[in-house]
Design a protein around this motif. Sequence first.
Motif, PDB file in Angstrom:
ATOM      1  N   ALA A  20       0.853  -1.192   0.000  1.00 36.93           N
ATOM      2  CA  ALA A  20       0.000   0.000   0.000  1.00 36.93           C
ATOM      3  C   ALA A  20       0.888   1.240   0.000  1.00 36.93           C
ATOM      4  O   ALA A  20       0.499   2.293   0.512  1.00 36.93           O
ATOM      5  CB  ALA A  20      -0.917   0.011   1.208  1.00 36.93           C
TER       6      ALA A  20
ATOM      7  N   ASP B  92      -0.019  10.832   4.531  1.00 33.46           N
ATOM      8  CA  ASP B  92      -0.439   9.641   3.763  1.00 33.46           C
ATOM      9  C   ASP B  92      -0.940   8.613   4.768  1.00 33.46           C
ATOM     10  O   ASP B  92      -0.378   7.537   4.902  1.00 33.46           O
ATOM     11  CB  ASP B  92       0.758   9.101   2.960  1.00 33.46           C
ATOM     12  CG  ASP B  92       0.339   8.030   1.959  1.00 33.46           C
ATOM     13  OD1 ASP B  92      -0.864   7.918   1.664  1.00 33.46           O
ATOM     14  OD2 ASP B  92       1.223   7.300   1.471  1.00 33.46           O
TER      15      ASP B  92
ATOM     16  N   HIS C 144      -6.686   8.782   5.136  1.00 32.43           N
ATOM     17  CA  HIS C 144      -7.434   9.233   3.950  1.00 32.43           C
ATOM     18  C   HIS C 144      -8.885   9.566   4.273  1.00 32.43           C
ATOM     19  O   HIS C 144      -9.693   9.760   3.375  1.00 32.43           O
ATOM     20  CB  HIS C 144      -7.369   8.209   2.813  1.00 32.43           C
ATOM     21  CG  HIS C 144      -5.970   7.810   2.473  1.00 32.43           C
ATOM     22  ND1 HIS C 144      -5.502   6.516   2.587  1.00 32.43           N
ATOM     23  CD2 HIS C 144      -4.929   8.540   2.067  1.00 32.43           C
ATOM     24  CE1 HIS C 144      -4.237   6.469   2.260  1.00 32.43           C
ATOM     25  NE2 HIS C 144      -3.863   7.693   1.939  1.00 32.43           N
ATOM     26  N   SER C 145      -9.223   9.592   5.544  1.00 29.13           N
ATOM     27  CA  SER C 145     -10.609   9.915   5.879  1.00 29.13           C
ATOM     28  C   SER C 145     -10.738  11.440   6.013  1.00 29.13           C
ATOM     29  O   SER C 145      -9.811  12.136   6.434  1.00 29.13           O
ATOM     30  CB  SER C 145     -11.065   9.175   7.139  1.00 29.13           C
ATOM     31  OG  SER C 145     -10.790   9.940   8.277  1.00 29.13           O
TER      32      SER C 145
ATOM     33  N   ASP D  14      -3.143  11.173  -2.205  1.00 31.09           N
ATOM     34  CA  ASP D  14      -4.521  10.703  -2.389  1.00 31.09           C
ATOM     35  C   ASP D  14      -5.538  11.831  -2.282  1.00 31.09           C
ATOM     36  O   ASP D  14      -6.549  11.714  -1.585  1.00 31.09           O
ATOM     37  CB  ASP D  14      -4.843   9.572  -1.379  1.00 31.09           C
ATOM     38  CG  ASP D  14      -3.951   8.365  -1.614  1.00 31.09           C
ATOM     39  OD1 ASP D  14      -3.849   7.913  -2.763  1.00 31.09           O
ATOM     40  OD2 ASP D  14      -3.308   7.898  -0.659  1.00 31.09           O
TER      41      ASP D  14
ATOM     42  N   ALA E  99      -9.306   9.262  -5.695  1.00 27.22           N
ATOM     43  CA  ALA E  99      -8.887   8.745  -4.382  1.00 27.22           C
ATOM     44  C   ALA E  99      -9.903   8.997  -3.276  1.00 27.22           C
ATOM     45  O   ALA E  99      -9.706   8.532  -2.149  1.00 27.22           O
ATOM     46  CB  ALA E  99      -7.528   9.334  -3.999  1.00 27.22           C
TER      47      ALA E  99
ATOM     48  N   PHE F 145     -10.932   6.087  -1.217  1.00 30.83           N
ATOM     49  CA  PHE F 145     -10.092   5.510  -0.155  1.00 30.83           C
ATOM     50  C   PHE F 145     -10.544   5.938   1.242  1.00 30.83           C
ATOM     51  O   PHE F 145      -9.978   5.501   2.233  1.00 30.83           O
ATOM     52  CB  PHE F 145      -8.613   5.912  -0.321  1.00 30.83           C
ATOM     53  CG  PHE F 145      -8.017   5.584  -1.669  1.00 30.83           C
ATOM     54  CD1 PHE F 145      -8.620   4.685  -2.538  1.00 30.83           C
ATOM     55  CD2 PHE F 145      -6.822   6.179  -2.070  1.00 30.83           C
ATOM     56  CE1 PHE F 145      -8.072   4.388  -3.779  1.00 30.83           C
ATOM     57  CE2 PHE F 145      -6.255   5.885  -3.302  1.00 30.83           C
ATOM     58  CZ  PHE F 145      -6.886   4.993  -4.163  1.00 30.83           C
ATOM     59  N   ASP F 146     -11.518   6.845   1.301  1.00 31.42           N
ATOM     60  CA  ASP F 146     -11.996   7.297   2.616  1.00 31.42           C
ATOM     61  C   ASP F 146     -12.894   6.216   3.218  1.00 31.42           C
ATOM     62  O   ASP F 146     -13.994   5.972   2.708  1.00 31.42           O
ATOM     63  CB  ASP F 146     -12.784   8.609   2.446  1.00 31.42           C
ATOM     64  CG  ASP F 146     -13.316   9.142   3.767  1.00 31.42           C
ATOM     65  OD1 ASP F 146     -13.301   8.398   4.775  1.00 31.42           O
ATOM     66  OD2 ASP F 146     -13.753  10.304   3.793  1.00 31.42           O
ATOM     67  N   PRO F 147     -12.446   5.570   4.314  1.00 26.34           N
ATOM     68  CA  PRO F 147     -13.263   4.489   4.879  1.00 26.34           C
ATOM     69  C   PRO F 147     -14.610   4.987   5.394  1.00 26.34           C
ATOM     70  O   PRO F 147     -15.549   4.214   5.511  1.00 26.34           O
ATOM     71  CB  PRO F 147     -12.402   3.916   6.008  1.00 26.34           C
ATOM     72  CG  PRO F 147     -11.306   4.888   6.239  1.00 26.34           C
ATOM     73  CD  PRO F 147     -11.198   5.787   5.048  1.00 26.34           C
TER      74      PRO F 147
ATOM     75  N   GLY G 103     -13.064  12.150   1.705  1.00 26.33           N
ATOM     76  CA  GLY G 103     -11.618  11.951   1.807  1.00 26.33           C
ATOM     77  C   GLY G 103     -10.780  13.218   1.833  1.00 26.33           C
ATOM     78  O   GLY G 103     -11.213  14.298   2.258  1.00 26.33           O
TER      79      GLY G 103
ATOM     80  N   CYS H 100      -3.805   9.293  -8.120  1.00 31.78           N
ATOM     81  CA  CYS H 100      -4.259   9.507  -6.737  1.00 31.78           C
ATOM     82  C   CYS H 100      -4.146  10.975  -6.320  1.00 31.78           C
ATOM     83  O   CYS H 100      -4.750  11.383  -5.327  1.00 31.78           O
ATOM     84  CB  CYS H 100      -3.461   8.639  -5.772  1.00 31.78           C
ATOM     85  SG  CYS H 100      -3.760   6.882  -6.029  1.00 31.78           S
TER      86      CYS H 100
END
Length: 265
Positions: free
Chosen positions: A69, A173, A176-177, A202, A207, A210-212, A217, A256
């Motif tokens: 990752a 990095d 990403h939230s 990101d 990207a 990628f925010d959970p 994000g 990204c």
Amino acid sequence: MLARARPEVPPFTLPGRSVRLRTASHDRFWWHRLESTDYVPELYSNLSHREWAVLEGWFTQTGRRGRIAEINVPAMSLVTALVSGNGIRRVVQLGHYYGYSALLLGFTLRAMGARPGLFTIDIDPAACEFTRRWLEHARLCDHVVVREGDSADPLSPDAAAVLGGLPELILVDSSHSYAHTLAELNLWTPRLPVGGLVLLHDASEFATAFDPSAEGGVRRAIAEWLPAHPEMAGLTLNGHVAPGADGNALVYKDACGLGVLQRVR
Ligand SMILES: C[S@@+](CC[C@H](N)C(=O)[O-])C[C@H]1O[C@@H](n2cnc3c(N)ncnc32)[C@H](O)[C@@H]1O
């Protein structure tokens, strides 16, 4: 006539270095398969034989363990050139995962004689332990300090004390939230001197996935935070890039995206 004995050459000293990665099928090597990148980037060609051997070993071991990752060649090339080209000796990284960026920044900072030059935080104990082990193997422990913790925790150790001055560059990095990125910006940007830089990986439309927490994000965090902070200027490389974009068509090849912020007052 006697054939000349070929010296024993470990694979990492063969010419070509990363060029062979062009035929590697894993997604992590996507950059090497682009139409215009059939060469060894300076990010890797600048390394000593031993440093490249360390990185090859690191690729092999993280590949075997499925710990993939890391940031990529375009972003890391920009970061290391920025550091090396400007004598930046105090760097903070939020999120080091299994150590790719910590190793490459460590090699750059060692060449500059910065000790320590990088203070790097990650919340994952296994990632910290693995990164520490590889930094030891690379003999970079004088140059990189690894801390385990939440990069938005106000109680996290004071990087300035460790680095011997205010950070000049912060590389974000981590989660990403959206909410956590806002918290990182609020915590870390007041610690920058005027002129200091923040790079946020990101930060593109692509990207935001990628925010959970699915709240937009890094891209949304920058878009809302920056106008409310006139002490900071910024732009985002590839912020507009959406899913499905053709990587070959991008000038900055990382879909990204990268937020670039600077403290201006
Ligand atoms: C994309 S990876 C970082 C890659 C790394 N910069 C590199 O180039 O190899 C994201 C990392 O952020 C870490 N992370 C996620 N949430 C975090 C938090 N709240 N605080 C600190 N680190 C966090 C994860 O554990 C993970 O290792």
